[in-house]
Design an enzyme around this catalytic site. Sequence first.
Site, PDB file in Angstrom:
ATOM      1  N   GLY A  45     -26.857 -55.007  24.933  1.00  0.00           N
ATOM      2  CA  GLY A  45     -26.553 -54.590  23.576  1.00  0.00           C
ATOM      3  C   GLY A  45     -25.732 -53.315  23.602  1.00  0.00           C
ATOM      4  N   CYS A  46     -25.952 -52.447  22.635  1.00  0.00           N
ATOM      5  CA  CYS A  46     -25.209 -51.191  22.553  1.00  0.00           C
ATOM      6  C   CYS A  46     -25.290 -50.417  23.858  1.00  0.00           C
ATOM      7  CB  CYS A  46     -25.767 -50.334  21.413  1.00  0.00           C
ATOM      8  SG  CYS A  46     -25.089 -48.669  21.357  1.00  0.00           S
ATOM      9  N   PHE A  47     -24.140 -50.213  24.500  1.00  0.00           N
ATOM     10  CA  PHE A  47     -24.177 -49.552  25.809  1.00  0.00           C
ATOM     11  C   PHE A  47     -24.568 -48.082  25.726  1.00  0.00           C
ATOM     12  CE2 PHE A  47     -19.196 -49.863  25.699  1.00  0.00           C
ATOM     13  CZ  PHE A  47     -19.139 -49.034  24.584  1.00  0.00           C
ATOM     14  N   CYS A  49     -27.105 -47.023  24.214  1.00  0.00           N
ATOM     15  CA  CYS A  49     -28.568 -46.953  24.195  1.00  0.00           C
ATOM     16  C   CYS A  49     -29.233 -47.250  25.535  1.00  0.00           C
ATOM     17  CB  CYS A  49     -29.106 -47.911  23.136  1.00  0.00           C
ATOM     18  SG  CYS A  49     -28.586 -47.492  21.451  1.00  0.00           S
TER      19      CYS A  49
END
Length: 209
Positions: A45-47, A49
Amino acid sequence: MSNLDNMNRVFLLILSCIAFALTITQVAAQSSSPGTTRTAIFAGGCFWCIQPAFDKAKGVIKTVVGYSGGTEPNPTYELVTSEKTNYRESIEVTYDPTKISYDQLLDIYWRQIDPTQANGQFTDVGPSYRAAIFYGNAEEKKTAEASKEKLAHSGKFNKPIVTEILAAMKFYPAEAYHQKYYRQNPEHFEAFEQGSGRVSFKKKTWDER
């Protein structure tokens, strides 16, 4: 030949041996140094995070966020998030295998994602946010599959583990403003991470404080 000459010859011979041994040691160290590190690539997902947890791990030398899984050369953030490619937001982890194993990196990875979500991660939905483990060789593939199987039988989840295990493709670093975003913009990062539901999920699943 005098005793003094003999002593000088022995002394010179000893010095030569020491110099030779030092040279061999230096050459060996130089030739082995490139093999002391390895890289691993994960999509979660969001890198932004998933980077902090790897940065904190002992044995991790550096991390770079970027894009992997696609074929178009030199992808940009705009291209990847247009969802018109097969690229996924990813992280490349460079590590010292004598201090942390690939299996331990997988344990860190699983704790950053929802492995039961197939269409993205948390509120980030779309192909570029799909989770995946990109293996670099047969050994990594085997380790990743065993780790996934272990997680499936851990009792942590009541849904199937759907995170993909895929052959690694070329990794492209993301733009500079994405690197270490949690350090560059801590307030926005924290708000985003909290708002996405990732933090509450990790606390509920792993009892993280």
